[in-house]
Design a protein around this motif. Sequence first.
Motif, PDB file in Angstrom:
ATOM      1  N   GLY A  24       0.811  -1.213   0.000  1.00  0.00           N
ATOM      2  CA  GLY A  24       0.000   0.000   0.000  1.00  0.00           C
ATOM      3  C   GLY A  24       0.843   1.261   0.000  1.00  0.00           C
ATOM      4  O   GLY A  24       0.539   2.238  -0.690  1.00  0.00           O
ATOM      5  N   LEU A  25       1.928   1.260   0.782  1.00  0.00           N
ATOM      6  CA  LEU A  25       2.828   2.415   0.775  1.00  0.00           C
ATOM      7  C   LEU A  25       3.475   2.599  -0.596  1.00  0.00           C
ATOM      8  O   LEU A  25       3.622   3.726  -1.075  1.00  0.00           O
ATOM      9  CB  LEU A  25       3.906   2.250   1.852  1.00  0.00           C
ATOM     10  CG  LEU A  25       3.435   2.405   3.296  1.00  0.00           C
ATOM     11  CD1 LEU A  25       4.546   2.016   4.259  1.00  0.00           C
ATOM     12  CD2 LEU A  25       2.960   3.818   3.567  1.00  0.00           C
ATOM     13  N   ALA A  26       3.857   1.493  -1.227  1.00  0.00           N
ATOM     14  CA  ALA A  26       4.468   1.576  -2.553  1.00  0.00           C
ATOM     15  C   ALA A  26       3.464   2.074  -3.591  1.00  0.00           C
ATOM     16  O   ALA A  26       3.797   2.918  -4.434  1.00  0.00           O
ATOM     17  CB  ALA A  26       5.024   0.214  -2.958  1.00  0.00           C
ATOM     18  N   ILE A  27       2.234   1.576  -3.529  1.00  0.00           N
ATOM     19  CA  ILE A  27       1.198   2.034  -4.459  1.00  0.00           C
ATOM     20  C   ILE A  27       0.897   3.515  -4.228  1.00  0.00           C
ATOM     21  O   ILE A  27       0.766   4.296  -5.170  1.00  0.00           O
ATOM     22  CB  ILE A  27      -0.078   1.174  -4.326  1.00  0.00           C
ATOM     23  CG1 ILE A  27       0.182  -0.232  -4.858  1.00  0.00           C
ATOM     24  CG2 ILE A  27      -1.249   1.813  -5.056  1.00  0.00           C
ATOM     25  CD1 ILE A  27      -0.942  -1.210  -4.569  1.00  0.00           C
ATOM     26  N   GLY A  28       0.781   3.908  -2.967  1.00  0.00           N
ATOM     27  CA  GLY A  28       0.534   5.313  -2.649  1.00  0.00           C
ATOM     28  C   GLY A  28       1.654   6.216  -3.121  1.00  0.00           C
ATOM     29  O   GLY A  28       1.410   7.311  -3.639  1.00  0.00           O
ATOM     30  N   TYR A  29       2.886   5.757  -2.963  1.00  0.00           N
ATOM     31  CA  TYR A  29       4.015   6.539  -3.450  1.00  0.00           C
ATOM     32  C   TYR A  29       3.969   6.665  -4.970  1.00  0.00           C
ATOM     33  O   TYR A  29       4.189   7.738  -5.522  1.00  0.00           O
ATOM     34  CB  TYR A  29       5.338   5.899  -3.019  1.00  0.00           C
ATOM     35  CG  TYR A  29       6.536   6.722  -3.403  1.00  0.00           C
ATOM     36  CD1 TYR A  29       6.980   7.759  -2.594  1.00  0.00           C
ATOM     37  CD2 TYR A  29       7.205   6.479  -4.595  1.00  0.00           C
ATOM     38  CE1 TYR A  29       8.063   8.527  -2.957  1.00  0.00           C
ATOM     39  CE2 TYR A  29       8.298   7.241  -4.965  1.00  0.00           C
ATOM     40  CZ  TYR A  29       8.723   8.267  -4.142  1.00  0.00           C
ATOM     41  OH  TYR A  29       9.795   9.032  -4.508  1.00  0.00           O
ATOM     42  N   LEU A  30       3.649   5.564  -5.622  1.00  0.00           N
ATOM     43  CA  LEU A  30       3.557   5.581  -7.081  1.00  0.00           C
ATOM     44  C   LEU A  30       2.459   6.528  -7.550  1.00  0.00           C
ATOM     45  O   LEU A  30       2.649   7.305  -8.491  1.00  0.00           O
ATOM     46  CB  LEU A  30       3.299   4.169  -7.611  1.00  0.00           C
ATOM     47  CG  LEU A  30       3.118   4.026  -9.114  1.00  0.00           C
ATOM     48  CD1 LEU A  30       4.435   4.283  -9.815  1.00  0.00           C
ATOM     49  CD2 LEU A  30       2.593   2.651  -9.452  1.00  0.00           C
ATOM     50  N   LEU A  31       1.310   6.505  -6.896  1.00  0.00           N
ATOM     51  CA  LEU A  31       0.181   7.327  -7.319  1.00  0.00           C
ATOM     52  C   LEU A  31       0.344   8.799  -6.981  1.00  0.00           C
ATOM     53  O   LEU A  31      -0.031   9.673  -7.770  1.00  0.00           O
ATOM     54  CB  LEU A  31      -1.107   6.808  -6.679  1.00  0.00           C
ATOM     55  CG  LEU A  31      -1.609   5.444  -7.126  1.00  0.00           C
ATOM     56  CD1 LEU A  31      -2.829   5.033  -6.313  1.00  0.00           C
ATOM     57  CD2 LEU A  31      -1.918   5.450  -8.605  1.00  0.00           C
ATOM     58  N   PHE A  32       0.883   9.102  -5.798  1.00  0.00           N
ATOM     59  CA  PHE A  32       0.817  10.475  -5.309  1.00  0.00           C
ATOM     60  C   PHE A  32       2.160  11.187  -5.187  1.00  0.00           C
ATOM     61  O   PHE A  32       2.192  12.415  -5.167  1.00  0.00           O
ATOM     62  CB  PHE A  32       0.133  10.511  -3.937  1.00  0.00           C
ATOM     63  CG  PHE A  32      -1.237   9.925  -3.947  1.00  0.00           C
ATOM     64  CD1 PHE A  32      -2.257  10.512  -4.672  1.00  0.00           C
ATOM     65  CD2 PHE A  32      -1.505   8.772  -3.249  1.00  0.00           C
ATOM     66  CE1 PHE A  32      -3.522   9.969  -4.693  1.00  0.00           C
ATOM     67  CE2 PHE A  32      -2.770   8.216  -3.256  1.00  0.00           C
ATOM     68  CZ  PHE A  32      -3.778   8.816  -3.983  1.00  0.00           C
ATOM     69  N   ARG A  33       3.261  10.453  -5.101  1.00  0.00           N
ATOM     70  CA  ARG A  33       4.505  11.138  -4.769  1.00  0.00           C
ATOM     71  C   ARG A  33       5.638  10.901  -5.748  1.00  0.00           C
ATOM     72  O   ARG A  33       6.737  11.381  -5.533  1.00  0.00           O
ATOM     73  CB  ARG A  33       4.949  10.716  -3.374  1.00  0.00           C
ATOM     74  CG  ARG A  33       3.933  11.136  -2.336  1.00  0.00           C
ATOM     75  CD  ARG A  33       4.355  10.852  -0.954  1.00  0.00           C
ATOM     76  NE  ARG A  33       5.540  11.599  -0.595  1.00  0.00           N
ATOM     77  CZ  ARG A  33       6.311  11.273   0.422  1.00  0.00           C
ATOM     78  NH1 ARG A  33       6.043  10.236   1.149  1.00  0.00           N
ATOM     79  NH2 ARG A  33       7.371  11.986   0.699  1.00  0.00           N
ATOM     80  N   SER A  34       5.413  10.197  -6.841  1.00  0.00           N
ATOM     81  CA  SER A  34       6.512   9.937  -7.767  1.00  0.00           C
ATOM     82  C   SER A  34       6.257  10.557  -9.133  1.00  0.00           C
ATOM     83  O   SER A  34       6.642  10.014 -10.150  1.00  0.00           O
ATOM     84  CB  SER A  34       6.737   8.433  -7.919  1.00  0.00           C
ATOM     85  OG  SER A  34       5.634   7.843  -8.575  1.00  0.00           O
ATOM     86  N   GLY A  35       5.611  11.704  -9.146  1.00  0.00           N
ATOM     87  CA  GLY A  35       5.292  12.345 -10.416  1.00  0.00           C
ATOM     88  C   GLY A  35       6.469  13.113 -10.982  1.00  0.00           C
ATOM     89  O   GLY A  35       7.603  12.999 -10.543  1.00  0.00           O
ATOM     90  N   ASP A  36       6.179  13.917 -11.984  1.00  0.00           N
ATOM     91  CA  ASP A  36       7.205  14.716 -12.636  1.00  0.00           C
ATOM     92  C   ASP A  36       7.639  15.902 -11.780  1.00  0.00           C
ATOM     93  O   ASP A  36       8.683  16.484 -12.011  1.00  0.00           O
ATOM     94  CB  ASP A  36       6.695  15.242 -13.985  1.00  0.00           C
ATOM     95  CG  ASP A  36       6.440  14.102 -14.956  1.00  0.00           C
ATOM     96  OD1 ASP A  36       7.103  13.059 -14.821  1.00  0.00           O
ATOM     97  OD2 ASP A  36       5.594  14.273 -15.839  1.00  0.00           O
TER      98      ASP A  36
END
Length: 149
Positions: free
Chosen positions: A123-135
Motif C-alpha cells: 500500500g505504501l508503494a502504491i501510494g508513493y507511485l500514485l501520489f509522490r513519484s510524479g514529474d
Amino acid sequence: MMHMTFYWGTSVTLLFDSWKTDSLFSYSLTLIACLLFSVFYQYMEDRRLRFKLLSSSAVSNNTDGAVDATPLLKTKIFARGGRWSLGRFTGSVLFGINSALGYFLMLAIMSFNGGVFVAIVVGLAIGYLLFRSGDDEQVVVVDNPCACA
C-alpha cells in the motif's frame, strides 16, 4: 498471547481488541483496509508537503526583498508568514494527522502478521507511485530525516 515473530496465520488482533479476524473473509477485509490505509497515508503526506511548499512560496512571494523597518509593530497573532501564521498552524495540524496515521501503521505491522506487513508495504508503494513519484519532484521537502515524519 501476542506473537513476537512473524507468522502467516489468518487469525490477527489488529490495533484494538475488538478488531479480530476469525475467518478468511475478515482477514481479507483487514488486509484490504491496511492497504487502503497506507495508500491514504501517502496521499496525506503528499498533501502536507504540497501545502508546505505552497504556503512557503506564498510568503516568499509577498515579500519584495526589503527589510521590514518595524517588525515589532506587527501584533497580529496569525500574521501572514509570522511565527503563528494560519498556514503554519494548518501545516502543523496536517503533520500531526500524518504522524498519527504513520504510528497506526507501525502498530499494525507490530502485530507481526506477514500478510499485514505485506499489505502495508504494498500500500505504501502504491501510494508513493500514485501520489509522490510524479514529474514534479520539487515537491519533496526534507525537513526531518525520520522515516515516520
